[in-house]
Design a protein around this motif. Sequence first.
Motif, PDB file in Angstrom:
ATOM      1  N   UNK A 105      -0.577  -4.336   2.861  1.00  0.00           N
ATOM      2  CA  UNK A 105      -0.812  -4.883   1.550  1.00  0.00           C
ATOM      3  C   UNK A 105      -2.156  -4.727   1.152  1.00  0.00           C
ATOM      4  N   UNK A 106      -2.394  -4.498  -0.061  1.00  0.00           N
ATOM      5  CA  UNK A 106      -3.889  -4.254  -0.769  1.00  0.00           C
ATOM      6  C   UNK A 106      -4.056  -5.383  -1.535  1.00  0.00           C
ATOM      7  N   UNK A 107      -5.202  -6.074  -1.891  1.00  0.00           N
ATOM      8  CA  UNK A 107      -5.897  -6.867  -2.621  1.00  0.00           C
ATOM      9  C   UNK A 107      -6.655  -6.007  -3.597  1.00  0.00           C
ATOM     10  N   UNK A 108      -6.315  -6.197  -4.864  1.00  0.00           N
ATOM     11  CA  UNK A 108      -7.210  -5.642  -6.002  1.00  0.00           C
ATOM     12  C   UNK A 108      -7.533  -6.400  -6.950  1.00  0.00           C
ATOM     13  N   UNK A 109      -8.970  -6.028  -7.181  1.00  0.00           N
ATOM     14  CA  UNK A 109      -9.401  -6.566  -8.308  1.00  0.00           C
ATOM     15  C   UNK A 109      -9.412  -5.561  -9.603  1.00  0.00           C
ATOM     16  N   UNK A 110      -8.366  -5.596 -10.553  1.00  0.00           N
ATOM     17  CA  UNK A 110      -7.847  -4.674 -11.312  1.00  0.00           C
ATOM     18  C   UNK A 110      -8.877  -4.364 -12.433  1.00  0.00           C
ATOM     19  N   UNK A 130      -9.330  -5.909  -0.366  1.00  0.00           N
ATOM     20  CA  UNK A 130      -8.773  -6.832   0.636  1.00  0.00           C
ATOM     21  C   UNK A 130      -7.651  -5.621   1.232  1.00  0.00           C
ATOM     22  N   UNK A 131      -7.230  -5.586   2.464  1.00  0.00           N
ATOM     23  CA  UNK A 131      -6.236  -4.772   3.118  1.00  0.00           C
ATOM     24  C   UNK A 131      -5.838  -5.274   4.424  1.00  0.00           C
ATOM     25  N   UNK A 169      -6.227   5.767  -0.738  1.00  0.00           N
ATOM     26  CA  UNK A 169      -6.930   6.293   0.584  1.00  0.00           C
ATOM     27  C   UNK A 169      -8.240   6.061   0.547  1.00  0.00           C
ATOM     28  N   UNK A 170      -8.921   6.885  -0.507  1.00  0.00           N
ATOM     29  CA  UNK A 170     -10.147   6.633  -0.650  1.00  0.00           C
ATOM     30  C   UNK A 170     -10.719   5.218  -0.676  1.00  0.00           C
ATOM     31  N   UNK A 171     -10.163   4.342  -1.057  1.00  0.00           N
ATOM     32  CA  UNK A 171     -10.542   2.998  -1.252  1.00  0.00           C
ATOM     33  C   UNK A 171     -10.349   2.324   0.043  1.00  0.00           C
ATOM     34  N   UNK A 172      -9.246   2.554   0.923  1.00  0.00           N
ATOM     35  CA  UNK A 172      -9.474   2.008   2.120  1.00  0.00           C
ATOM     36  C   UNK A 172     -10.378   2.579   3.046  1.00  0.00           C
ATOM     37  N   UNK A 173     -10.575   3.771   2.719  1.00  0.00           N
ATOM     38  CA  UNK A 173     -11.726   4.548   3.590  1.00  0.00           C
ATOM     39  C   UNK A 173     -13.255   3.668   3.264  1.00  0.00           C
ATOM     40  N   UNK A 174     -13.431   3.240   1.825  1.00  0.00           N
ATOM     41  CA  UNK A 174     -14.645   2.852   1.673  1.00  0.00           C
ATOM     42  C   UNK A 174     -14.837   1.388   2.124  1.00  0.00           C
ATOM     43  N   UNK A 175     -13.598   0.616   2.284  1.00  0.00           N
ATOM     44  CA  UNK A 175     -13.747  -0.499   2.817  1.00  0.00           C
ATOM     45  C   UNK A 175     -14.095  -0.641   4.287  1.00  0.00           C
ATOM     46  N   UNK A 194       0.733  -1.193  -0.050  1.00  0.00           N
ATOM     47  CA  UNK A 194       0.030  -0.245   0.105  1.00  0.00           C
ATOM     48  C   UNK A 194       0.726   1.291   0.105  1.00  0.00           C
ATOM     49  N   UNK A 195       0.409   2.266  -0.782  1.00  0.00           N
ATOM     50  CA  UNK A 195       1.081   3.425  -0.699  1.00  0.00           C
ATOM     51  C   UNK A 195       0.078   4.503   0.071  1.00  0.00           C
ATOM     52  N   UNK A 196       0.038   4.641   1.202  1.00  0.00           N
ATOM     53  CA  UNK A 196      -0.881   5.329   1.960  1.00  0.00           C
ATOM     54  C   UNK A 196      -0.868   7.030   1.745  1.00  0.00           C
ATOM     55  N   UNK A 197       0.024   7.249   0.713  1.00  0.00           N
ATOM     56  CA  UNK A 197      -0.172   8.826   0.453  1.00  0.00           C
ATOM     57  C   UNK A 197      -1.062   9.061  -0.707  1.00  0.00           C
TER      58      UNK A 197
END
Length: 295
Positions: free
Chosen positions: A52-57, A64-65, A18-24, A10-13
């Motif tokens: 670590x992020x799990x991403x459905x591209x 996931x996070x 950031x918006x995806x983590x907040x959404x989760x 994850x790149x928290x900057x």
Amino acid sequence: MNRKIVYRKANYKNSYEKEEIKRLYSEIFDIDISDKYDLWFKTNAYGEPLGILAIDEEANKVVGHFATSMFLANINSKLINFRMSMGFMTDVAYRGNGIALNLYKRLKEEIILEGKAKFIIGFPNDVSVNMHLKKMEYSLYREFNFVKIPFLKCTSKFKHIELNEIKETDIGNKTCNAIVHNKEYLLWRFKGTQYIKCISSDNKLFVYTKFRNKIDLLYWDQNVVEKDILELAGFLYENEKVNSVETWNSAEFLDRYPKGERKYHMCINYLNLDSDMRNRIDKNWLFYMGDCELF
């Protein structure tokens, strides 16, 4: 579900992440972390967060996070870095596909590759504790309960202070392991108006939060004894007009007070440590509610 999931640090900057983590957090835990994001996912006094992020591209979404924050502990009088796990989650629609376990495996690899943290401490909830123990190589160290501190008439004096009035307070307790609660840590950890700071007449520091008719006692200096806790509780009952002053049963004397039913599971992942270092870590810990209230 047959979707390709990719995993990356994850790149928290990054504004998208950031918006995806907040959404989760909002979708899974029904909480808005907008005002907490910077505290949780920016560099603290001891190092950068690692997650670590799990991403459905194909769907362009984070599903996931799993994150950790760096801490410093006094282990047998030696200062050692460890990571505390937090933000472990999988999108409900994607569960049952091994994403959580893959997040853990990738995170463990990155922590070992980084080479700074010697172990991980986590506080999984009742739902995920079995997975931590059976599939993620964690060991159950102990369980915490909320305890209600009784009311006794306060005979001591306390006064509220501001964050910038906190002094160097950590006395380096040699009888147990503990997070290093030095001034730098306290200024980072308890920044915010929701954290109420007060000191006793003999300059012992306490930190608590208040919500409606309840107070959670998050931190106290390591030289505090049972009488100090009871005096503070009496002060809070009288001055804050609350029905309950509670904390974790972090100290042995707190086990005598009424316990709540809900348990908080302190688990340790020893990574690649040898048995000698494991034995040092397994020594009695002083772990405050405020040390992991974030996570």
